[in-house]
Design a protein around this motif. Structure first.
Motif, PDB file in Angstrom:
ATOM      1  N   ASP A  49       2.463 -11.557  -5.179  1.00  0.00           N
ATOM      2  CA  ASP A  49       2.631 -12.903  -4.640  1.00  0.00           C
ATOM      3  C   ASP A  49       1.573 -13.107  -3.558  1.00  0.00           C
ATOM      4  N   VAL A  50       0.963 -14.284  -3.499  1.00  0.00           N
ATOM      5  CA  VAL A  50      -0.059 -14.488  -2.476  1.00  0.00           C
ATOM      6  C   VAL A  50       0.514 -14.895  -1.132  1.00  0.00           C
ATOM      7  N   ARG A  51       1.689 -15.501  -1.138  1.00  0.00           N
ATOM      8  CA  ARG A  51       2.276 -15.977   0.119  1.00  0.00           C
ATOM      9  C   ARG A  51       3.502 -15.138   0.470  1.00  0.00           C
ATOM     10  N   MET A  52       3.317 -14.224   1.422  1.00  0.00           N
ATOM     11  CA  MET A  52       4.417 -13.392   1.904  1.00  0.00           C
ATOM     12  C   MET A  52       4.391 -13.424   3.424  1.00  0.00           C
ATOM     13  N   PRO A  53       5.521 -13.197   4.091  1.00  0.00           N
ATOM     14  CA  PRO A  53       5.641 -13.524   5.520  1.00  0.00           C
ATOM     15  C   PRO A  53       4.779 -12.725   6.486  1.00  0.00           C
ATOM     16  N   ARG A  54       4.789 -11.395   6.408  1.00  0.00           N
ATOM     17  CA  ARG A  54       4.087 -10.617   7.417  1.00  0.00           C
ATOM     18  C   ARG A  54       2.646 -10.300   7.036  1.00  0.00           C
ATOM     19  N   MET A  55       2.415 -10.015   5.760  1.00  0.00           N
ATOM     20  CA  MET A  55       1.060  -9.808   5.252  1.00  0.00           C
ATOM     21  C   MET A  55       0.964 -10.473   3.893  1.00  0.00           C
ATOM     22  N   ASP A  56      -0.018 -11.339   3.728  1.00  0.00           N
ATOM     23  CA  ASP A  56      -0.124 -12.045   2.456  1.00  0.00           C
ATOM     24  C   ASP A  56      -0.759 -11.157   1.380  1.00  0.00           C
TER      25      ASP A  56
ATOM     26  N   LEU B 111       0.815  -1.215   0.000  1.00  0.00           N
ATOM     27  CA  LEU B 111       0.000   0.000   0.000  1.00  0.00           C
ATOM     28  C   LEU B 111       0.848   1.264   0.000  1.00  0.00           C
ATOM     29  N   PRO B 112       1.852   1.401   0.900  1.00  0.00           N
ATOM     30  CA  PRO B 112       2.680   2.617   0.851  1.00  0.00           C
ATOM     31  C   PRO B 112       3.354   2.817  -0.507  1.00  0.00           C
ATOM     32  N   ALA B 113       3.865   1.741  -1.099  1.00  0.00           N
ATOM     33  CA  ALA B 113       4.522   1.861  -2.400  1.00  0.00           C
ATOM     34  C   ALA B 113       3.523   2.255  -3.483  1.00  0.00           C
ATOM     35  N   ALA B 114       2.333   1.671  -3.427  1.00  0.00           N
ATOM     36  CA  ALA B 114       1.315   1.991  -4.429  1.00  0.00           C
ATOM     37  C   ALA B 114       0.838   3.434  -4.304  1.00  0.00           C
TER      38      ALA B 114
ATOM     39  N   PHE C  14       1.216 -22.438  -7.511  1.00  0.00           N
ATOM     40  CA  PHE C  14       0.245 -23.504  -7.749  1.00  0.00           C
ATOM     41  C   PHE C  14      -1.120 -22.918  -8.092  1.00  0.00           C
ATOM     42  N   ALA C  15      -1.690 -23.361  -9.209  1.00  0.00           N
ATOM     43  CA  ALA C  15      -2.983 -22.839  -9.651  1.00  0.00           C
ATOM     44  C   ALA C  15      -4.121 -23.268  -8.738  1.00  0.00           C
ATOM     45  N   ASN C  16      -3.952 -24.372  -8.016  1.00  0.00           N
ATOM     46  CA  ASN C  16      -5.036 -24.873  -7.164  1.00  0.00           C
ATOM     47  C   ASN C  16      -4.885 -24.437  -5.712  1.00  0.00           C
ATOM     48  N   ASP C  17      -4.120 -23.397  -5.479  1.00  0.00           N
ATOM     49  CA  ASP C  17      -3.885 -22.886  -4.131  1.00  0.00           C
ATOM     50  C   ASP C  17      -5.132 -22.149  -3.628  1.00  0.00           C
ATOM     51  N   GLU C  18      -5.563 -22.471  -2.405  1.00  0.00           N
ATOM     52  CA  GLU C  18      -6.720 -21.776  -1.837  1.00  0.00           C
ATOM     53  C   GLU C  18      -6.464 -20.278  -1.737  1.00  0.00           C
ATOM     54  N   TYR C  19      -5.207 -19.894  -1.542  1.00  0.00           N
ATOM     55  CA  TYR C  19      -4.872 -18.473  -1.481  1.00  0.00           C
ATOM     56  C   TYR C  19      -5.260 -17.766  -2.781  1.00  0.00           C
ATOM     57  N   VAL C  20      -5.101 -18.450  -3.901  1.00  0.00           N
ATOM     58  CA  VAL C  20      -5.455 -17.851  -5.196  1.00  0.00           C
ATOM     59  C   VAL C  20      -6.950 -17.561  -5.238  1.00  0.00           C
ATOM     60  N   TYR C  21      -7.741 -18.525  -4.805  1.00  0.00           N
ATOM     61  CA  TYR C  21      -9.186 -18.339  -4.809  1.00  0.00           C
ATOM     62  C   TYR C  21      -9.587 -17.177  -3.909  1.00  0.00           C
ATOM     63  N   GLN C  22      -8.975 -17.101  -2.743  1.00  0.00           N
ATOM     64  CA  GLN C  22      -9.287 -16.007  -1.830  1.00  0.00           C
ATOM     65  C   GLN C  22      -8.874 -14.663  -2.410  1.00  0.00           C
TER      66      GLN C  22
ATOM     67  N   ILE D 270      -3.467 -11.516  -0.178  1.00  0.00           N
ATOM     68  CA  ILE D 270      -4.921 -11.366  -0.080  1.00  0.00           C
ATOM     69  C   ILE D 270      -5.265 -10.093   0.687  1.00  0.00           C
ATOM     70  N   GLN D 271      -4.672  -9.949   1.863  1.00  0.00           N
ATOM     71  CA  GLN D 271      -4.928  -8.764   2.668  1.00  0.00           C
ATOM     72  C   GLN D 271      -4.394  -7.516   1.979  1.00  0.00           C
ATOM     73  N   ALA D 272      -3.243  -7.634   1.338  1.00  0.00           N
ATOM     74  CA  ALA D 272      -2.685  -6.486   0.616  1.00  0.00           C
ATOM     75  C   ALA D 272      -3.612  -6.051  -0.507  1.00  0.00           C
ATOM     76  N   THR D 273      -4.237  -6.997  -1.180  1.00  0.00           N
ATOM     77  CA  THR D 273      -5.199  -6.677  -2.243  1.00  0.00           C
ATOM     78  C   THR D 273      -6.406  -5.957  -1.663  1.00  0.00           C
ATOM     79  N   ARG D 274      -6.914  -6.456  -0.548  1.00  0.00           N
ATOM     80  CA  ARG D 274      -8.067  -5.803   0.091  1.00  0.00           C
ATOM     81  C   ARG D 274      -7.746  -4.355   0.464  1.00  0.00           C
ATOM     82  N   LEU D 275      -6.543  -4.125   0.992  1.00  0.00           N
ATOM     83  CA  LEU D 275      -6.158  -2.767   1.380  1.00  0.00           C
ATOM     84  C   LEU D 275      -6.121  -1.832   0.174  1.00  0.00           C
ATOM     85  N   LEU D 276      -5.586  -2.326  -0.934  1.00  0.00           N
ATOM     86  CA  LEU D 276      -5.550  -1.502  -2.146  1.00  0.00           C
ATOM     87  C   LEU D 276      -6.953  -1.095  -2.574  1.00  0.00           C
ATOM     88  N   LEU D 277      -7.875  -2.031  -2.534  1.00  0.00           N
ATOM     89  CA  LEU D 277      -9.237  -1.746  -2.969  1.00  0.00           C
ATOM     90  C   LEU D 277      -9.949  -0.817  -1.991  1.00  0.00           C
TER      91      LEU D 277
END
Length: 211
Positions: free
Chosen positions: A54-61, A40-43, A85-93, A63-70
């Protein structure tokens, strides 16, 4: 010129994506971050058109970063999820959170650059078979959707779920592109979603488009 922010905790992945994108005359990388907390700060500073997330990052994934942008942008950048992985639940979220599509890290360079162009111009980057699998595996059924759509809108939504762009839908239905855009806008409003990707997810989850 399409500007891009890369968010990935793997320095090698970031360097690879930057090299691929930098080779294109119509694409430019405005910055890189290594964690969702930095997105968010960079954007806000850079105002990119597209975020490769990337969906899997250590401190904030991603998914949450996407929500903050929106939440924080009136006109948020398009989010293109980059995943192993295309079948990752994180992708769906992430798709439910508002990402415009997803891309595998092993994709060829030309697939990566075209994916960025697709989401930058407002189309969703969907792989129908993959989205069906994700919805079937991770999405508990929603209530009925599509009952308030006109017959023409229902046809447009079905073609959206097939992964067709506005131009492709226009050609299939023998309509003008602007007419298709109008139908898409009406579909989003009636389904209560913000973009094409979420509309397709709702179509699958509700059973409007069979899994």
């Amino acid at each position: 010129m399409t500007s891009i922010l890369i968010a990935d905790d793997d320095a090698l992945v970031r360097a690879g994506l930057r090299a691929i994108l930098a080779a294109e005359v119509d694409l430019t990388v405005t910055g890189e971050v290594a964690d969702g907390t930095e997105v968010l700060p960079a954007a806000l500073r850079q105002r990119p058109d597209v975020v490769l997330m990337d969906v899997r990052m250590p401190r904030m994934d991603g998914i949450q970063a996407t929500r903050l942008l929106l939440e924080k942008f009136d006109d948020p950048p398009k989010v293109l999820v980059v995943t192993t992985f295309a079948n990752d639940e994180y992708v769906y979220q992430a798709l439910q959170a508002g990402a415009a599509g997803f891309l595998l890290k092993r994709a060829r360079p030309e697939q990566i650059t075209e994916a960025v162009r697709v989401v930058a111009r407002g189309d969703s980057l969907l792989f129908p078979a993959a989205v069906r699998r994700l919805a079937a595996a991770y999405g508990p059924p929603d209530g009925p959707a599509g009952s308030g759509l006109t017959a023409r809108e229902a046809e447009v939504l079905t073609l959206m779920a097939e992964g067709l762009s506005n131009a492709e839908i226009a050609a299939r239905m023998v309509l003008g592109v602007e007419t298709v855009k109008s139908h898409v806008g009406s579909i989003l409003a009636k389904l209560g979603v913000r973009d094409r990707t979420q509309a397709v997810v709702v179509a699958y989850r509700s059973g409007f488009v069979p899994l």
